[in-house]
Design an enzyme around this catalytic site. Structure first.
Site, PDB file in Angstrom:
ATOM      1  N   LYS A  53       0.841  -1.201   0.000  1.00  0.00           N
ATOM      2  CA  LYS A  53       0.000   0.000   0.000  1.00  0.00           C
ATOM      3  C   LYS A  53       0.875   1.250   0.000  1.00  0.00           C
ATOM      4  CE  LYS A  53      -3.915  -2.256   2.179  1.00  0.00           C
ATOM      5  NZ  LYS A  53      -4.475  -2.783   3.418  1.00  0.00           N
ATOM      6  N   GLN A  97      -4.800  -1.436   9.572  1.00  0.00           N
ATOM      7  CA  GLN A  97      -4.705  -2.782   8.999  1.00  0.00           C
ATOM      8  C   GLN A  97      -5.325  -3.809   9.948  1.00  0.00           C
ATOM      9  OE1 GLN A  97      -3.340  -3.520   5.841  1.00  0.00           O
ATOM     10  NE2 GLN A  97      -4.233  -5.534   6.256  1.00  0.00           N
ATOM     11  N   ASP A 120     -11.317   2.956   4.018  1.00  0.00           N
ATOM     12  CA  ASP A 120     -11.721   1.552   3.885  1.00  0.00           C
ATOM     13  C   ASP A 120     -13.242   1.434   3.766  1.00  0.00           C
ATOM     14  OD1 ASP A 120      -9.882  -0.471   3.646  1.00  0.00           O
ATOM     15  OD2 ASP A 120      -9.471  -0.634   5.799  1.00  0.00           O
TER      16      ASP A 120
END
Ligand code: NDP
Length: 313
Positions: A53, A97, A120
């Site tokens: 990422k 994460q 997200d």
């Protein structure tokens, strides 16, 4: 034989388009989108995702801020970091994460992220917005899957779609997006009766189950489009390992009209959509229009995503 939907090429195009737009807003508005990624602990798979990422964020011309915290970090300390990132004007997207260590309440952490920086799309407010068809932030994997579907099929209105899997991060948001596209949507799960029969009726099959090669070719209606979200590592006879999806690719590809491979299908789209969401929120937070590239007409990949996000039921 089915058309193979090339997620790798699709993702490279989208990331190229994002990088060009980032360049434009840097020049015209002195605005550089920034993505903060928070990793707690040393889970090897999570470390790989976070590295990837960060690399792709920088390649798109954005700022990447990585926060690696010890596995013993307390929930209060993690929440304090998120609060700091929520208030940092250079940060437009925050990603924590998952999974988090057991002593940390995942839901509390996700919902502490500013709704406008929740790239997200897991915050309850963004989940709610998607479910009523309002503008919000759409989770990356379902968004990437929908982009590939729309690119391949165009208007999805009236099509029968089945989503196999009802998780909060893939199955449910995927079903909400398909409903927004006016599909007739079935959501299947472990208690569904006659799953093969349900799948056979669908023009679109989304497999998000986490079971290697569960969906067989004879479950697929001839000509249907199959999006395989699954990523499963299985062992070969010689002890080496390989990645397979939730769909038995060989048999399904003989029947389907189009299919995504694993690897190289949905997977690469997920990070591209994360970058998309970060750019989108940098623009929204700073009241800057997302640039439209001269010479590219409305059907460019980026505009497809923007239309998906802003269309109301
Ligand atoms: P979850 O484990 O959270 O959910 C799996 C879902 O599949 C559940 O709803 C479960 O039903 C259903 N299911 C399990 N077994 C069966 C069965 N035999 N028949 C029908 N349904 C079944 O998984 P995720 O949604 O997080 O992930 C799904 C897959 O997608 C995984 O392989 C994961 O690795 C992959 N993935 C890929 C991403 C990418 O970037 N490409 C991103 C995220 C996930 P029930 O609710 O009844 O238990």
């Amino acid at each position: 034989m089915a058309t193979i939907i090339d997620g790798k090429a699709f993702s490279a195009n989208l990331r190229g388009e994002i990088a060009r737009k980032v360049e434009i807003i840097k020049q015209n508005h002195s605005l550089t989108p920034g993505l903060a990624v928070v990793l707690v602990g040393e889970d090897p798979a999570s470390q790989v995702y976070v590295r990837s990422k960060g690399k792709q964020t920088v390649e798109a011309g954005m700022n990447s801020y990585e926060h690696k915290l010890d596995v013993s970090t307390s929930q209060d300390d993690l929440l304090a970091l998120i609060d700091q990132l929520n208030n940092d004007p250079d940060v437009h997207g925050i990603l924590v994460q998952l999974p988090l260590p057991d002593h940390i309440d995942e839901e509390a952490v996700i919902n502490s992220i500013s709704v406008d920086k929740d790239v997200d799309g897991f915050h309850l407010s963004n989940v709610g917005r998607l479910s009523i068809g309002a503008d919000g932030i759409v989770p990356c994997t379902p968004l990437g899957s929908l982009m590939m579907l729309k690119d391949h099929l165009g208007d999805l209105s009236g099509m029968k779609a089945i989503v196999v899997g009802r998780s909060n991060i893939v199955g449910k948001p995927m079903a909400a997006l398909l409903l927004k596209e006016s599909c007739t949507v079935t959501i299947a799960h472990s208690r569904t009766r006659d799953l093969p029969g349900e799948c056979r009726q669908a023009d679109i099959v989304i497999a998000a189950v986490g079971r290697p090669e569960m969906v067989k070719g004879d479950w697929i209606k001839p000509g249907a489009t199959v999006i395989d979200v699954g990523i499963n590592r299985i062992e070969n006879e010689d002890g080496t390992t390989r990645l397979v999806g939730d769909v038995e690719f060989g048999s399904a590809a003989e029947v389907a009209g189009a299919i995504t491979p694993v690897p190289g299908g949905v997977g690469p789209m997920t990070i591209a959509c994360l970058l998309h969401n970060t750019l989108q929120q940098a623009c929204r937070l700073n009241h800057v229009e997302i640039p439209v590239e001269r010479g590219l007409h409305q059907s460019s990949l980026f505009e497809v995503v923007s239309v998906i996000i802003s269309s109301h039921v």
